[in-house]
Structure formats: structure tokens, C-alpha cells
Design an enzyme around this catalytic site. Structure first.
Site, PDB file in Angstrom:
ATOM      1  N   LYS A 209       9.770  18.913 -22.694  1.00 55.79           N
ATOM      2  CA  LYS A 209       9.680  18.191 -23.960  1.00 55.79           C
ATOM      3  C   LYS A 209      10.717  17.078 -23.918  1.00 55.79           C
ATOM      4  O   LYS A 209      11.915  17.326 -23.858  1.00 55.79           O
ATOM      5  CB  LYS A 209       9.927  19.102 -25.160  1.00 55.79           C
ATOM      6  CG  LYS A 209       9.664  18.365 -26.477  1.00 55.79           C
ATOM      7  CD  LYS A 209       9.837  19.238 -27.683  1.00 55.79           C
ATOM      8  CE  LYS A 209       9.349  18.484 -28.921  1.00 55.79           C
ATOM      9  NZ  LYS A 209       9.818  17.106 -29.009  1.00 55.79           N
TER      10      LYS A 209
ATOM     11  N   ASP B 249      12.771  13.791 -25.313  1.00 52.10           N
ATOM     12  CA  ASP B 249      13.304  13.287 -26.572  1.00 52.10           C
ATOM     13  C   ASP B 249      13.067  11.786 -26.647  1.00 52.10           C
ATOM     14  O   ASP B 249      13.932  10.972 -26.353  1.00 52.10           O
ATOM     15  CB  ASP B 249      14.807  13.594 -26.657  1.00 52.10           C
ATOM     16  CG  ASP B 249      15.357  13.376 -28.056  1.00 52.10           C
ATOM     17  OD1 ASP B 249      14.551  13.171 -28.984  1.00 52.10           O
ATOM     18  OD2 ASP B 249      16.585  13.423 -28.217  1.00 52.10           O
TER      19      ASP B 249
ATOM     20  N   GLU C 126      14.951  18.310 -24.259  1.00 54.01           N
ATOM     21  CA  GLU C 126      14.864  18.797 -25.635  1.00 54.01           C
ATOM     22  C   GLU C 126      14.255  20.183 -25.732  1.00 54.01           C
ATOM     23  O   GLU C 126      14.506  20.904 -26.693  1.00 54.01           O
ATOM     24  CB  GLU C 126      14.054  17.806 -26.476  1.00 54.01           C
ATOM     25  CG  GLU C 126      14.159  18.043 -27.964  1.00 54.01           C
ATOM     26  CD  GLU C 126      13.385  17.018 -28.765  1.00 54.01           C
ATOM     27  OE1 GLU C 126      13.676  16.876 -29.966  1.00 54.01           O
ATOM     28  OE2 GLU C 126      12.492  16.363 -28.204  1.00 54.01           O
TER      29      GLU C 126
END
Length: 322
Positions: free
Chosen positions: A39, A41, A184
């Protein structure tokens, strides 16, 4: 089934990004049915090209960002001759190669050509590509693992874009790798999932790393509507050798009961000046003696040293500064 894209005059469909739900990672009994991606950011970006060497970049909000990120224009050459719609995330990497949302914010929304050119040199973006929804024909109903195979076959690599690999199963290893890489969190995607434009689907699941931090409350701002007269958010600080440094406002996660309790406490320790050594850039700030300590969670820090996505957890009476 309702239409999911608008054709318009473009030779490709206009597709909104599919969204993930927040949830835990799949457990060991089901993880073999899921793919795991990092994931990032950054900011979501849909890449559209009719195959003529040009690209059009569209944000999650539907805004045209083509001129904002001129360093991504050469991607069109790699896609020449192929009408394509791709999904990805725009990030700016710091000196350690980790996404820095604070640096990305300096790029977002800028359209002046001279300024975007300068920013592209100072803080170049990198486009992480992770899905393909159209390649001469719609791939929306094609399973995720097949779409990823098609995307891999495009061999899209360049100075400002890449197509990182994903892993099947091994949820915990993906989690640890993202943690060590300063990312993230992790996005889990069911291998058989279709692409559902504009919808938030449980077939995609995001799990974020959270940090816990004790902050000192140095004031508050008033809430609106039913929260009038009560703290809508508190002004958070961290103690440093030079004094108390303001690091941001925290309002998300506060219950009504906690807001009333804070109103009573803060009313007793009111202060007519700021207890922070740096400027507090919020409107209508009320200050208080820095006695109360609260525990919050956050996803990280901005480049300006502010809390990123802070959420109130609890007041820490055991750490109250007398």
C-alpha cells in the site's frame, strides 16, 4: 448491470478507480485465494491513452492531472499503438526510497507549466502501476490474476514508472516486508476479483500500519453544529529540548463523552497565550496549560513534521502533567 464507464468521444472508456475496504489481512486458511500488494502512500491516478503516444492522467476525484506530472508523459511512447486504461498510484520518494506524502503534496494541483517543470526536477513523481482495465477491449470482468498477467506483459518500466510484483498467499511475509520497507501497509486482492469502477469492494482489502504516540494537549478548537462549545479537535504537541512543538490537531475518534470531559478539564487550565514554541496554523485556537496527555494512533509524519491521519485513542490520566 448498470453501466460502469462512460465512453464519451475518447477511444477508451472513462473508468473510475475501484476502492478497497478497511479490514484485517486474510488468515492462513484463506490467504491462498488472495494476492498481496504494497500500500503506497500517494495519490490514485488513472492513466488513459488512445495509443497515439499521448497519455491523460485522471485523479480519483476526476480531475485532469496530465499537466501536473509532465515527467509521466513519456509513458505514452511505451503504450503507442495500444488504447489502454491503467490504474496506479503517484508517489514521491524520499532520499531513502520511501514514499513521502508531504513531498507529493507540493506537486498536487499545480498546473503552471514553468512551475511543474521545476517541481518535476526537484521532487519527481513515480507512478506505481498495479492494474489494467482496458486494452483494446474491456477487462473489467476479467479476474485480477489475469489482469495482472496482461499488465506484466506490457513490460512498462521507465525512469518515473514501474509495475511492482505481487505475492500470492504469504500474508504475514507481505506485512513484514511492507513494514521493513517503510510503506503504509498492505492491500489484499482476491485473485478472482473483477474490477468494479467507483465501488468500494470487500474483494479488495487494505490494512495499514499504525504507530502509537503520547501527545501533550496544548489547546483545542471548537466543533461545529451539535459540537458547538465543545472541542472539535485538540491541539497536540510533543516535548522537545526547545519546548513543546505543535504537531497537528486531533479530532477523529473522540466520543461525545470524551469531548464533554475535555471541555471541563480544558476550561480549568485555560491559557491566554500559546504553550507551543512554533506557530499554530489553525483558526480559532483556544490554548491551555500543557498538562493533559493523550494516546493517539497515526500512520506516519509529513515532511513538515505534522501528524499524518491521527486518531484519538484515549486520555492518559496516568501521565497527566501536574
Amino acid at each position: 448491470m448498470a453501466p460502469t464507464a462512460e465512453q464519451g468521444s475518447a477511444p477508451y472508456p472513462l473508468i473510475r478507480p475501484m476502492l478497497a475496504t478497511i479490514g484485517p489481512l486474510p488468515d492462513e486458511l484463506e490467504e491462498a485465494d488472495w494476492a498481496f500488494e504494497a500500500k503506497w502512500d500517494g495519490a490514485r491516478c488513472i492513466v488513459n491513452t488512445p495509443g497515439d503516444g499521448t497519455v491523460r492522467l485522471v485523479t480519483r476525484a476526476g480531475n485532469d492531472a496530465t499537466t501536473t506530472y509532465p515527467e509521466l508523459a513519456p509513458l505514452g511512447d511505451q503504450l503507442r499503438g495500444r488504447p489502454v486504461v491503467l490504474d496506479g498510484e503517484v508517489v514521491v520518494l524520499d532520499v531513502r526510497g520511501r514514499p513521502d506524502f508531504g513531498l507529493l503534496q507540493r506537486r498536487m494541483g499545480v498546473v503552471n507549466p514553468r512551475r511543474t517543470a521545476r517541481l518535476a526536477m526537484e521532487h519527481p513523481v513515480h507512478l506505481i502501476l498495479f492494474d489494467v482495465m482496458y486494452l483494446g477491449r474491456s477487462l473489467l470482468g476479467t479476474p485480477y490474476h489475469e489482469r495482472r498477467s496482461v499488465l506484466s506483459g506490457l513490460r512498462l518500466r521507465g525512469p518515473n514508472w514501474s509495475t511492482p510484483a505481487y505475492v500470492v498467499g504469504h500474508a504475514q511475509q507481505a506485512w513484514e516486508a511492507s513494514l521493513q520497507g517503510g510503506l503504509e501497509g498492505v492491500v489484499a486482492k482476491r485473485l478472482t476479483s473483477a474490477y468494479l469502477p467507483g465501488l468500494r469492494s470487500p474483494e479488495w482489502r487494505k490494512t495499514k500500519h499504525l504507530q502509537t504516540l503520547d501527545v501533550i494537549i496544548g489547546g483545542w478548537t471548537e466543533g461545529h453544529g451539535s459540537l458547538a462549545g465543545l472541542p472539535g479537535s485538540v491541539l497536540a504537541g510533543v516535548a522537545e529540548p526547545a519546548g513543546l512543538r505543535y504537531v497537528g490537531s486531533v479530532g477523529s475518534g473522540l466520543s461525545d463523552q470524551e469531548r464533554h470531559e475535555l471541555a471541563r478539564y480544558l476550561g480549568v487550565i485555560r491559557l491566554d497565550r500559546s504553550p507551543f514554541v512554533n506557530a499554530v496554523d489553525v483558526v480559532g485556537a483556544h490554548f491551555a496549560e500543557p498538562r493533559l496527555v493523550a494516546e493517539i494512533t497515526l500512520t506516519g509524519w509529513t515532511s513538515a513534521g505534522r501528524l499524518r491521519h491521527p486518531i484519538w485513542h484515549r486520555l492518559r490520566p496516568d501521565l497527566t502533567r501536574l
